[in-house]
Design a protein around this motif. Structure first.
Motif, PDB file in Angstrom:
ATOM      1  N   SER A  13      11.188  38.331  50.298  1.00  0.00           N
ATOM      2  CA  SER A  13      11.937  37.584  51.314  1.00  0.00           C
ATOM      3  C   SER A  13      11.034  36.582  52.016  1.00  0.00           C
ATOM      4  CB  SER A  13      12.561  38.552  52.334  1.00  0.00           C
ATOM      5  OG  SER A  13      13.493  39.406  51.707  1.00  0.00           O
ATOM      6  N   HIS A  14       9.803  36.999  52.296  1.00  0.00           N
ATOM      7  CA  HIS A  14       8.863  36.104  52.968  1.00  0.00           C
ATOM      8  C   HIS A  14       8.484  34.928  52.061  1.00  0.00           C
ATOM      9  CE1 HIS A  14       5.847  35.045  55.963  1.00  0.00           C
ATOM     10  NE2 HIS A  14       4.958  34.896  54.984  1.00  0.00           N
ATOM     11  N   SER A  17      11.195  32.166  51.894  1.00  0.00           N
ATOM     12  CA  SER A  17      11.643  31.578  53.158  1.00  0.00           C
ATOM     13  C   SER A  17      10.838  30.329  53.496  1.00  0.00           C
ATOM     14  CB  SER A  17      11.513  32.598  54.295  1.00  0.00           C
ATOM     15  OG  SER A  17      12.347  33.715  54.060  1.00  0.00           O
ATOM     16  N   GLU A  21      15.436  28.081  56.408  1.00  0.00           N
ATOM     17  CA  GLU A  21      16.040  28.751  55.258  1.00  0.00           C
ATOM     18  C   GLU A  21      15.328  30.067  54.986  1.00  0.00           C
ATOM     19  OE1 GLU A  21      18.650  27.729  53.550  1.00  0.00           O
ATOM     20  OE2 GLU A  21      18.862  25.849  54.634  1.00  0.00           O
ATOM     21  N   GLY A  22      16.075  31.042  54.476  1.00  0.00           N
ATOM     22  CA  GLY A  22      15.451  32.304  54.122  1.00  0.00           C
ATOM     23  C   GLY A  22      16.227  33.484  54.651  1.00  0.00           C
ATOM     24  N   GLU A  24      16.778  36.063  57.479  1.00  0.00           N
ATOM     25  CA  GLU A  24      16.597  36.380  58.897  1.00  0.00           C
ATOM     26  C   GLU A  24      16.947  37.843  59.126  1.00  0.00           C
ATOM     27  OE1 GLU A  24      18.869  35.534  63.146  1.00  0.00           O
ATOM     28  OE2 GLU A  24      19.556  34.585  61.279  1.00  0.00           O
ATOM     29  N   THR A 235       8.481  36.102  58.856  1.00  0.00           N
ATOM     30  CA  THR A 235       9.540  35.395  58.136  1.00  0.00           C
ATOM     31  C   THR A 235      10.525  34.755  59.106  1.00  0.00           C
ATOM     32  OG1 THR A 235       9.350  36.941  56.283  1.00  0.00           O
ATOM     33  CG2 THR A 235      11.350  35.612  56.400  1.00  0.00           C
ATOM     34  N   ILE A 239      11.474  30.596  59.480  1.00  0.00           N
ATOM     35  CA  ILE A 239      12.785  29.951  59.376  1.00  0.00           C
ATOM     36  C   ILE A 239      13.333  29.558  60.733  1.00  0.00           C
ATOM     37  CG2 ILE A 239      13.321  31.151  57.235  1.00  0.00           C
ATOM     38  CD1 ILE A 239      15.090  33.040  58.760  1.00  0.00           C
TER      39      ILE A 239
END
Length: 305
Positions: A13-14, A17, A21-22, A24, A235, A239
């Motif tokens: 996920s990190h 991102s 965007e990514g 949250e 992360t 974003i």
């Protein structure tokens, strides 16, 4: 693998991102279920606006995200809304994805592992091979290829043809995936498209979990939870979101009675639209109007690890 799954989701996920965007993280907290016992509840918003292909951006709002809620009672997990509460997509109220996952120490030979009458209707069983099934070329990385990876810590790998039959130890991730897009005339084709996307996500995520084993092997649950928390905060900062302290409304509790991990990491959709998403050729359109496009029944999936 409980540790590896948490580590993989956080790291992926990190990596995926960027500014605005990514993934949250809205909420990540302990959760007690009367049937499954202690577990972890997470709520995430997957912001996708710029990562959508052009045909999807033409019909989606500028700010677009998908809500993911997951209840992790490893080795059993539920991902998706329960009891019809809320909606997973910020602008499509009739679109939902529901995934049940269960892990077992075998090579994928358990029959009807979910013991559910929900899979007696229209469904398809797919066996996913993390080593030899193809993934989209744009997501391929040689360092994440189980056919060439060898673990320094565990001695596992590389995976050869027939590895599912002779590799020990081995486990299998069984997933029951339900996709609903309740729009007349579009339902079947859209749902089939989403199933294809989910299949790619599962392959990529589990390939990473295997080839990143030297990074997470030996971590305790306390250590991986700390890594998860620190990575999620980083992360959210990337974003442009606040750290996960947002309170949400009532959390539905799962009603299933089975016993596996949170969903696989998110992956951008294809850059090309399927044929069925193309606008009718014979229909005249105004130049000022965007093309009217359409975005993706019940299936059972099993992915061997």
């Amino acid at each position: 693998y409980r540790v590896g799954q948490l580590y993989t989701i956080s790291k992926h996920s990190h990596q995926e991102s960027e500014k605005g965007e990514g993934v949250e993280v809205v909420k990540n907290e302990p959760h007690e279920d009367p049937v499954h016992g202690p577990g972890q509840f997470t709520e995430k918003r997957v912001h996708l606006s710029s990562k959508l292909p052009s045909w999807a951006r033409a019909v989606t709002p500028r700010i677009f995200y998908i809500t993911e809620k997951a209840w992790n009672y490893y080795p059993y997990t539920i991902t998706g809304e329960t009891r019809g509460r809320g909606r997973p997509c910020s602008f499509l109220p009739k679109f939902s994805i529901y995934i049940e996952t269960k892990y077992e120490d075998n090579c994928g030979d358990s029959e009807n592992i979910f013991h559910s009458d929900k899979i007696l209707g229209d469904h398809e069983v797919s066996f996913l091979d993390i080593a030899f099934d193809e993934i989209p070329e744009r997501y391929y990385r040689s360092l994440e290829d189980p056919r060439f990876f060898s673990s320094a810590k565990t001695g596992r790998g590389p995976l050869r043809e027939g590895w599912r039959q002779h590799t020990k130890p081995i486990m299998c991730s069984y997933k029951l995936v339900t996709v609903k897009f309740e729009v007349w005339g579009l339902q079947t084709r859209v749902e089939q498209f989403v199933h294809k996307v989910i299949r790619d996500i599962l392959l990529i995520g589990h390939r990473q979990a295997f080839t990143w084993v030297d990074e997470w092997c030996g971590m305790t649950m306390e250590e991986v939870r700390r890594y998860e928390r620190e990575t999620q905060e980083a992360t959210n900062e990337i974003i442009g979101m606040v750290a996960p302290t947002i309170s949400v409304s009532e959390v539905g509790q799962p009603t299933a009675t089975h016993s596996a991990p949170a969903s696989a990491p998110s992956t951008p959709l294809s850059d090309e639209a399927p044929d069925f998403l193309a606008p009718p050729k014979a229909r005249p359109r105004k130049k000022s109007a965007p093309e009217t496009l359409t975005l993706p029944a019940l299936r059972e999936r099993a992915s061997a690890e």
